[in-house]
Structure formats: C-alpha cells, structure tokens
Design a protein around this motif. Structure first.
Motif: not given
Length: 585
Positions: A58-69, A34-47
């Motif tokens: 910013d990665a956490r906020v992105l996950f929140e926004e994607v999940s809400w949608g 549901h979030g595409g490539e930005p989610v992939g980059r955010a998951l890389q940030v976590l690790r």
C-alpha cells in the motif's frame, strides 16, 4: 559507495568530511510536499521491520499515485514499482540541451528541495570544498542543477564533480560548448577519485592532478589517468553517512572490493571509471574484506563488484568465521558451470551468499561467444537456477534482446524458458541491447562494422551513456522488432510469481531479510488480498505479437498467427523442443 570510500581516505589524512545522500532526501521531500502526512506514514512503513507485506504494498502504491499527480512540464518524475525515474523532457544527451536545462533550473522537480534544504545544509557545514557525485546519467541533471545553486550561493567554495558517469562520456569534452559548464564547477574527476580528490582537497591545481578534466581559457583539457593506481588493500574502511537511511528497516552497506571486472563482456563498460579498466583488476584480500565488514558492524552486505568469484566468496566466509563475525551478502556472479554442483551452491550459502545477480543474457551460444561470454552454457542454465534456489539463494537474472546478429526467434525462446524455470528465479530484468560508450563493442563498432551492427550519423548526444546512432545490418533485425520481443518478455515478467511481492519489497537490501519460503508466502498473501499487477499496455502487446510474427516468417519461414501472449509462449516452447530434439539427434 565512492563517496564513503573517499570519506574514509580523507578522514585518514585528517580532513573533516560531511556526507549527504541527497537523492534519497530529495525524493522524500517531493513526495511529502505533494502527498502530505500519508506519505510520511508510508515512509515509516518502509523502515519498520515489523510492517506487513500488505502495508508495504500500500505504501508503494501511494508513492506511485502521488508521483503521477505531481505537475511538471520539465521532466517525468515517477515512482514505478521498485524504481524512481526523473527523465528530463528537454535533455536527451546533447551538451546544448544540458546548458538550456540549467538556464531554466527552477523548473526542475528537485529545485525547491535544493534551494530550501540542501543549500542550507551545505552552508551550515561551512565547507572549503564541495564534491558532487554522479553515479549514472539519471543523476546528471539533478547534480548539475545543484552545482549551479552552490556556485551562485557559495562562489568562494571550490566545487568538483565526480562519479563513474564522467569516465563514460569523455567524447563530450570535445564539444566546444562543454567549456561553458565550467561556469558552474571547477573541475571533474573522471577516473578513480582516491588520488585526485586528495590532491585537489590539499590545494593542487587541476592541471597537475591525474584523472581530471578542467577548463583552460575556452579550452577543455584532460589529464591522463594515474600511472600508479591505488592498492585496494590499503584502503581504509569506508565511512557512511548514517543521517540518511535507505528505504529499509536496517542499514545494508555496499562494498566494492575489486577495481574492475576481470571479464571483458562486449556490451559492458560499467567499470570504465577504474584506473585499470579492461586490464587486470586490483583485488582486496578476503581477510581485509572481512575486517571491513566487521568494522562496519554489518550483518548484511551488498557487494557491488561487477563480479565476485565463487572462490573469493568462500574465502570471505572463512575469514568472517575466523574473526567470529557472521554476515550474509548479495553479489554479481557469472553462470559458471561450477554451479552445476549442488554441493558448491550449498557451500556458497553456508559461507554467507544469500542472493546473486546472474548475467544469463542469451540462450544462443553464438551470441554469447560474440559478446565474450563463452563460459555461459545455456543448456545448463536450468540446473544452475534450481541448485541455487534449493540452496536458499535468491536469484536475479539479466536478459538482453537485440544483440547484433541474434535472430528474434532466439530471444522468443525466453518465454518458454521462464515458464519452465521461473519457479527458481526471484527477479528478472530484460533489457534492449545498447551500444554502450567505452564498452568493447562500441570501440569495435566505431572502427568498423560490428557483426550485424553499424554506427551511423553524427554523435549528437555525447552525454548519453549509450549511443543511439546505430542500425542493424543483418538477420532482419530492426529496432521495432527488438522492442516488440522485449514487450513480450516484459509481459512474462509481469506474470512471474514474484513480480508483485518484489515490487512491494524492493531491492535485496529489503528482500535479504526474508527467506525464499517467506517471500513465497508473502506473494500468496498479496495475490489473495491485493489486486493483480497490470499487464503491459494492450497496444504494446499487440505490437510485440505483430513484430514477432513477421520475424518468425522471415527468419524461419514459419507461418503462424500470434494473437495472444499464450500463442507466443506456445511457439517458443515448440522452438525449444525442436532444438532439443535436434541436439539429441
């Protein structure tokens, strides 16, 4: 943790075991879809060990926004700060509701992941047996949906359910509708799995194996637990799946080194799956614990024992030093008066303890005695927190409101306590009292009234870990008042100095990589460069103020008008000050 220990036991007996931590993979799959490539980059940030706290935020906020949608009519799926929720809108704890959900499994948020990814992985393994672990009720629906798909696609494979959850919902097995669930699996291991899983894997009938639930025609039957529980000293080093990584730059293994908690707190049944629950636990020697840590090559460990005593921690540190392996850990600990000694706290830190989770629970000694925690002395909490903090140990505290018989004004005092001592706390969890299945409180309450609480009505939701059919009977307590004071405590958490940084660097597996000064600096950086975390909804805050106002009037004949959080905090400070003067007098 359970799967890793079982894998070690089975591999020791020559069986080939393939593990997969599907929850992590499923969450990532849904977010990516549901979030595409930005989610992939955010998951890389976590690790990424070098990622900044701003990037993590910013990665956490992105996950929140994607999940809400994510569109769904079946469950509420959301990433919220450092937690992930997947709450079914149709299953609230009744057996019939679970059957209904499984009939409409294609609507589940993880269905596509299970069908497209997990089933293919299972089929590629070509297993004789599939085991699915349910650690708590938040995983129940997902696990059952997966089981239906495995049974449909691999009808010849034996399928077993297990995990701590099943030991805590045994009343559900008496529901005549529960038998239908065995259309989707062969048996449930409800007790410790070390012996039952080995026997089932090696061909034994469920009826002959201790600690198992199975279907006999239209009847659900349960075998008693084993009379010879496994010696924890004999357990092999757990084997972890390294294919799925935690949301952390490095792997931090959980370890469970004691069969259950030696304490018997009235509200707790976490260890109900233990074969020695509410009895003397079996304890792994400190030397064996150190050997497991070294064998895993771990430099940080997450002890998930319900309670890791101070003497055990010091001995584990000495054993690690003896074999030349350095590691740090986090663990659960009681607010013992031993911690009033700064030297003891520094000794813990030197041994390897870098984070503790403390069950403070209440500021009322009478409440603590009622809940079988007489060793907690609220007058000493502040010094204990300061000593741990000064030793460099990160502290998480648990608070419970709504304990039967505890007035709301006693819970209100937490607002002042957190104002005074919050500098020495890293994270706070305030929760509403639950009548937890299999806990000592629940056993007392079902036989007769538990001081201030009475079980009411028919138990229609036996698959819930907590019983909702109860009412308060004394002290002017009500659920609405309890929810009100919890809203105020939640606002106190939002205002805590570390709320934003611990939301962005979640869990000790991540925070353990940082010192307290580093976390403080990260909190300051976020405060300058990112928006503040939102307060609790205004409607919740208004409700909390109203309910606490009426409680103060009824409990103390105190006539105050609380119109803001600050008003409530100031009243809490007055109550604590008056109490201190009374004690001094």
């Amino acid at each position: 943790m359970g799967i890793a220990y079982l894998a070690g036991v089975l591999e020791e007996r020559g069986h080939h075991v393939v593990q997969h931590y599907g929850h992590i993979d499923a969450v990532e799959h849904v977010l990516r879809r549901h979030g595409g490539e930005p989610v992939g980059r955010a998951l890389q940030v976590l690790r990424d060990a070098d990622a900044s706290v701003l990037d993590r935020h910013d990665a956490r906020v992105l996950f929140e926004e994607v999940s809400w949608g994510i569109p769904s009519t079946f469950e509420d799926f959301a990433v919220q700060r450092n937690n992930i929720t997947c709450d079914s809108r149709h299953f609230k704890g009744a057996v019939g509701e679970l059957l209904h959900v499984l009939e409409h499994r294609e609507e589940h948020v993880f269905h596509d992941y299970f069908a497209e990814v997990e089933l293919a992985r299972i089929q590629a393994a070509d297993p004789d047996i599939v085991g699915i672990s349910v650690a708590d009720e938040r995983q129940l629906v997902s696990a059952c949906v997966l089981a239906t798909l495995v049974r449909e696609q691999l009808p010849g494979v034996r399928l077993f359910m297990g995990g701590n959850y099943w030991a805590r919902t045994m009343d559900a097995y008496n529901d005549p509708r529960f038998a239908a669930l065995f259309d989707h699996w062969d048996a449930i291991v409800y007790a410790e799995g070390f012996q039952p899983v080995v026997e089932l894997v090696e061909g034994a009938s469920p009826a002959s194996v201790p600690g198992v639930v199975w279907r006999d025609g239209d009847t659900v039957r349960t075998t008693p637990r084993t009379l010879a529980p496994v010696d924890y000293e004999a357990l092999p080093t757990p084997v972890f799946d390294r294919g799925i990584r935690q949301w952390s730059p490095d792997f931090v293994p959980p370890l469970y080194t004691m069969s259950n908690c030696p304490m018997r707190c009235g509200f707790c049944s976490i260890a109900a799956g233990s074969d020695t629950f509410l009895h003397k636990p079996r304890v792994m020697s400190e030397r064996r614990v150190a050997e497991h840590i070294a064998a895993l090559g771990a430099t940080r460990v997450d002890f998930v024992d319900e309670y890791l005593t101070i003497p055990r921690q010091l001995k584990i540190g000495r054993e690690l030093a003896r074999i030349g392996h350095r590691a740090t850990w986090q663990c659960y600990l009681t607010a013992s008066d031993q911690l009033l000694s700064p030297d003891k706290c520094h000794a813990l830190a030197e041994a390897g303890c870098s984070a503790v989770q403390l069950g403070l629970e209440s500021l009322d000694p009478a409440t603590l005695r009622q809940e079988a925690k007489p060793w907690n002395h609220p007058a000493n909490y502040g010094r204990i927190l300061e000593n741990l903090h000064n030793a460099g140990i990160q502290v998480h505290v648990f608070i419970i409101v709504g304990v039967p018989g505890e007035p709301i004004n006693r819970s209100l005092r937490w607002l002042s306590f957190l104002e005074d001592h919050g500098e020495h706390i890293l994270t706070i969890k305030s929760g509403r009292y639950r009548l937890t299945r299999r806990a000592p409180d629940e056993r007392v309450a079902t036989l007769h009234q538990l001081g201030g609480l009475q079980v009411t009505g028919e138990d229609r939701q036996p698959l819930n870990l907590n019983r909702d059919q109860f009412r308060y009977t004394t002290g002017g307590l009500s659920r609405k008042r309890v929810e009100g004071i919890r809203d105020l405590l939640e606002e106190a958490c939002h205002r805590h100095w570390a709320y934003q940084v611990t939301s962005s660097i979640p869990w000790w597996t991540n925070r353990g990589r940082y010192t307290l000064p580093q976390l403080r600096a990260a909190a300051d950086l976020l405060r300058v460069h990112r928006p503040a975390e939102p307060s609790v909804p205004a409607s919740h805050l208004k409700r909390g103020l109203s309910k606490v106002t009426s409680a103060l009037r009824d409990e103390l004949d105190m006539r105050v008008g609380l119109t803001s959080f600050e008003d409530a905090r100031d009243v809490a400070a007055r109550l604590r000050a008056d109490e201190g003067m009374a004690v001094s007098s």
